[in-house]
Design an enzyme around this catalytic site. Structure first.
Site, short mmCIF file in Angstrom:
data_model
loop_
_atom_site.label_atom_id
_atom_site.label_comp_id
_atom_site.label_asym_id
_atom_site.label_seq_id
_atom_site.Cartn_x
_atom_site.Cartn_y
_atom_site.Cartn_z
N ASP A 148 0.83 -1.21 0.00
CA ASP A 148 0.00 0.00 0.00
C ASP A 148 0.86 1.26 0.00
OD1 ASP A 148 -2.67 1.41 0.53
OD2 ASP A 148 -1.43 2.12 2.19
N GLU A 194 0.92 -0.62 -5.23
CA GLU A 194 -0.10 0.41 -5.41
C GLU A 194 0.63 1.74 -5.60
OE1 GLU A 194 -3.86 2.43 -3.04
OE2 GLU A 194 -1.79 2.48 -2.32
#
Length: 819
Positions: free
Chosen positions: A425, A480
């Site tokens: 993330d 990401e």
């Protein structure tokens, strides 16, 4: 000070790397930090095969990338020795794949040198990268013969004790000793043949900081943390987790093999119940995993696994990095979930957050920061240590002990819990000193390779990807990143950062823009196609139509944007569908399928979106009176036979099955032959399938000519207008479509839409139909096997067997192959 700190740097000039030398670590420190040795035979994988770039609907082959230099050897072979790096570093593989990166050769050379230097230091003082990443065998609480040993790195502490239920929270008899590197330790002998600290009892680290005050903190490497649910805003407690053999979960099923292309079901365990409460790992395993398998996904991506004290953070403000979220159960419960997934043939990825940490002091790593120097802290000091928009702390990736902590964290989840990979993330925040704040990346290479690049973070990610693929060669690791940094998804051996896939984050943004701001007749087929194909084709992407961010706190899911309040009143099959419902269901199917088929090399769907879940997501918080009303999934909607939600779910299942059968997601053959703005039709080929998407709200085209590559006979493989998907059944599935040659063979400009063959189809409005080429020897059996035809084969039709996972896979394969 501790040994071998790598100090942070801002400059990335080619020769501006006068380094701070590292002092040789003492034997005492090496004895402390060196875990048990292991045998690792795997290096970071090299690139094999041909590499393709997608540009203006054409594929150009650059050929194989050769990596014969010493640098490549070092990057891919743990046992090799770096000798003449300056002589051989000129041959950087990524530059052979993309000539446009040549002006940034000095940048790549600099960060490779930094990576190699860091890796060599780790190997020199720790034995290997893999051993370095076993910090959890020494730090935190661990059992040794007849005692519990506890180590904690807290250089700024003046005194330290371990406290807990076991000593009445009085640490006067359990004082810890500090070595010259800032590591505190204590051995606690067993009592009466039993561990002095009972399993599942509370513990904390108590220490005195520079101003003389004592503070209690959860141990940084704690493996479980809980909170008193009866006390409002109660602080978390660390829990000593060492269950007896009879209570430990033992894995029974092997990891499923790595799929050709991941079809990912993104899920949040806590909000997966239909009831107004937090769901458990075991309930998710028993109730939700079968749904995922039934819809033909092959991978589950779990959010919010790492402990986070604030539920409303969606799991992204992590407080305890080695602990599972106690809201949903114990570590053993999570192991049950993962083992159950493996038994169903599902791989499990973890949403890992190494981009920042919770700002919480009493229950997070931030509680160890008392203004000490960057070399004695988990985080950067000053403004560089805070993310202003996220209100969180930022790691110092140049710090030796931070590298140990984060790399060990990855290995912990892979080995202790059998995760099959990670979705990292917030990578954009890591890659740049500006963290992507107020940045609109245009694709200019200067935006990626400059003094704004955080090379410390780049080196960490290279080490992380190398580590994960060394200990688990079949791992799937996804980044990401909203910036689109080149080489993020190329192997470390080429000078890339090493991710297997990157998320195609621009796609859901485009769909939201269209649904909110454009009328149907204003949709541009060319712009949609360009958005879906706008990727570096040598760097694999995971496409997704809607992001979990777009459905959080007051925004809407795609289905809700399309149908809004009519989802509450117009989804019954017992009444005629309104134009809003008809349009909504049709476009919901088309958008998700077009995203899957054209947008990447893998596909991701958020839990509930497969059947058009109507509500947004809102976690219990002060602003909603701590309500769970929007923090659940209403499975009853898709389970109720007379509701139209079942149609979107059935189509989701069918499009996944289509990839199961034809493996089009893994295919490098992708050609968009037509983007007709007038007709509102997109035609493209993926593998040998021909896809026809008609976005026109009214026009039916009978005898519509579409181009294709291979000659022969084509039939319907999938039809969104089929009755079982809530359509009108206007397309005949028993019709044979024969091709006609187009133009002069070998002269594309004389062909039809640059395709050497064509055939004609019926294309109703707001439908998508896929055609497959019939092999002559399969002519008699293929018609019934296609989805959207006379028969739909779904995974939940397969009677899964007890026992080894391989048997279930064989049963599944045999079932899928039946006529």
């Amino acid at each position: 000070m501790y040994s071998c700190s790598i100090f942070p740097r801002h400059d990335i000039g080619p020769l501006l790397h006068t380094r701070n030398s590292c002092n040789k670590a003492s034997r005492e420190y090496l004895d402390l930090i060196k875990p048990q040795s292991i045998s690792v035979d795997h290096g970071c994988s090299k690139l094999h095969g041909q590499c393709f770039f997608l540009s203006k609907q054409k594929l150009s082959i650059y050929g194989k990338s050769e990596h014969n230099s010493a640098i490549s050897s070092f990057l891919t072979d743990e046992r090799s020795t770096m000798v003449n790096i300056e002589e051989d570093i000129e041959n950087i593989g990524i530059l052979n794949l993309d000539q446009g990166l040549e002006p940034y050769k000095d940048h790549f050379r600099y960060r490779i040198e930094r990576y190699v230097e860091q890796k060599k230091l780790i190997e020199k003082y720790e034995g290997s990268l893999e051993e370095f990443a076993q910090g959890y065998l020494k730090f935190g609480f661990n059992r040794e013969e007849d005692c519990i040993v506890y180590h904690e790195w807290a250089p700024a502490a003046q005194e330290a004790q371990v406290i807990g239920d076991f000593n009445g929270w009085d640490g006067s008899n359990h004082r810890m000793e500090k070595n010259q590197f800032g590591v505190w330790s204590i051995k606690i002998p067993d009592s009466g043949g039993n561990p002095a600290i009972p399993h599942n009892s509370r513990v904390k680290f108590r220490f005195k900081h520079g101003n003389g005050g004592w503070v209690d903190r959860i141990p940084a490497w704690i493996k479980y943390a809980t909170v008193d649910p009866t006390r409002f805003a109660a602080p978390y407690d660390g829990v000593y987790w060492d269950p007896p053999p009879s209570q430990r979960y033992e894995f029974k099923h092997p990891r499923p093999p790595k799929p050709k292309a991941p079809r990912i079901y993104e899920a949040h365990v806590g909000m997966s119940s239909s009831e107004l409460r937090v769901n458990s790992y075991r309930e998710f395993a028993d109730d939700v995993l079968p749904r995922i398998r039934s819809n033909n996904y092959n991978t589950v991506q779990l959010m919010a696994i790492m402990e986070h004290s604030y539920y409303g953070s969606f799991g992204y403000h992590v407080t305890n990095f080695f602990a599972v979220s106690s809201r949903s159960g114990t570590p053993e419960d999570l192991k049950y979930l993962i083992d159950k997934a493996h038994s169903l043939g599902l791989r499990v990825l973890m949403d890992v957050v190494h981009s920042h940490a919770s700002n919480n002091v009493t229950d997070g790593l931030n509680g160890y920061d008392f203004g000490q120097s960057a070399q004695e802290s988990y985080f950067h000091t000053g403004d560089r240590g805070y993310h202003k928009l996220w209100d969180s702390r930022l790691f110092n990736y140049a710090n030796w002990e931070v590298l140990r902590f984060l790399l060990s964290n990855l290995r912990w989840w892979v080995e202790e819990f059998q995760f099959d990979g990670f979705r990292f993330d917030g990578i954009t925040s890591m890659l740049y000193h500006h963290h992507g704040i107020h940045m609109a990346f245009s694709g200019n290479y200067n935006e990626y390779f400059s003094e704004a690049t955080d090379v410390d973070a780049v080196v960490y990610l290279m080490l992380a990807n190398c580590l994960v693929h060394n200990i688990l060669p079949d791992a799937t690791v996804i980044a990401e990143d909203v910036s689109g940094m080149p080489a993020l998804g190329r192997p470390v051996s080429e000078g890339g950062i090493g991710f297997d896939y990157r998320l195609a984050m621009g796609i859901p943004d485009k769909w939201i823009d269209y649904l909110k701001n454009k009328k149907d007749e204003e949709w541009s087929m060319k712009e949609i196609s360009e958005t879906l194909t706008n990727r570096r084709y040598t760097e694999k992407c995971i496409s997704y139509a809607e992001s979990h961010d777009q459905a959080i706190v007051g925004d809407k899911t795609m289905a809700f944007l399309l149908m809004d309040e009519e989802m509450y009143s117009g989804m019954s099959c017992l009444m005629e569908a309104s134009p809003v419902i008809e349009r909504g269901i049709a476009l919901h199917k088309m958008i998700h399928f077009l995203t899957m088929a054209l947008g990447g090399d893998g596909y991701l769907n958020l839990m509930g979106n497969e059947f058009g879940h109507p509500d947004w997501i809102d976690f219990p918080r002060e602003g909603n009176d701590w309500s769970y009303d929007k923090c659940r999934r209403q499975w009853n909607l898709v389970d109720t036979d007379h509701l139209r939600f079942k149609f979107m779910n059935a189509f989701d299942r069918a499009m996944n099955l289509l990839d199961d059968k034809f493996s089009f997601l893994a295919s490098t053959k992708q050609v968009v032959s037509s983007n007709s703005e007038e007709d509102k039709i997109i035609v493209f080929e993926r593998e040998d399938l021909v896809f026809v998407f008609n976005f026109h709200p009214e026009n039916t085209y009978d005898g519509y000519k579409v181009g294709c590559d291979l000659p022969g006979k084509y039939r319907v493989a999938l039809d969104s207008d089929a009755l079982e998907f809530g359509g009108c059944g206007r397309v005949g599935h028993d019709v044979d479509h024969f091709t006609s040659p187009e133009g002069i063979p070998g002269v594309p400009e004389t062909n039809f839409n640059n395709r050497p063959n064509s055939f004609k189809v019926l294309s109703p409005p707001r439908t998508c139909v896929v055609y497959y080429r019939v092999e002559e020897n399969l002519e008699d059996t293929d018609a019934e096997e296609q989805t959207g035809g006379n028969k739909i084969v779904v995974a939940d039709d397969v009677p899964l067997q007890e026992g080894p996972e391989e048997a279930n896979v064989v049963a599944m394969q045999e079932h899928l192959e039946q006529p």
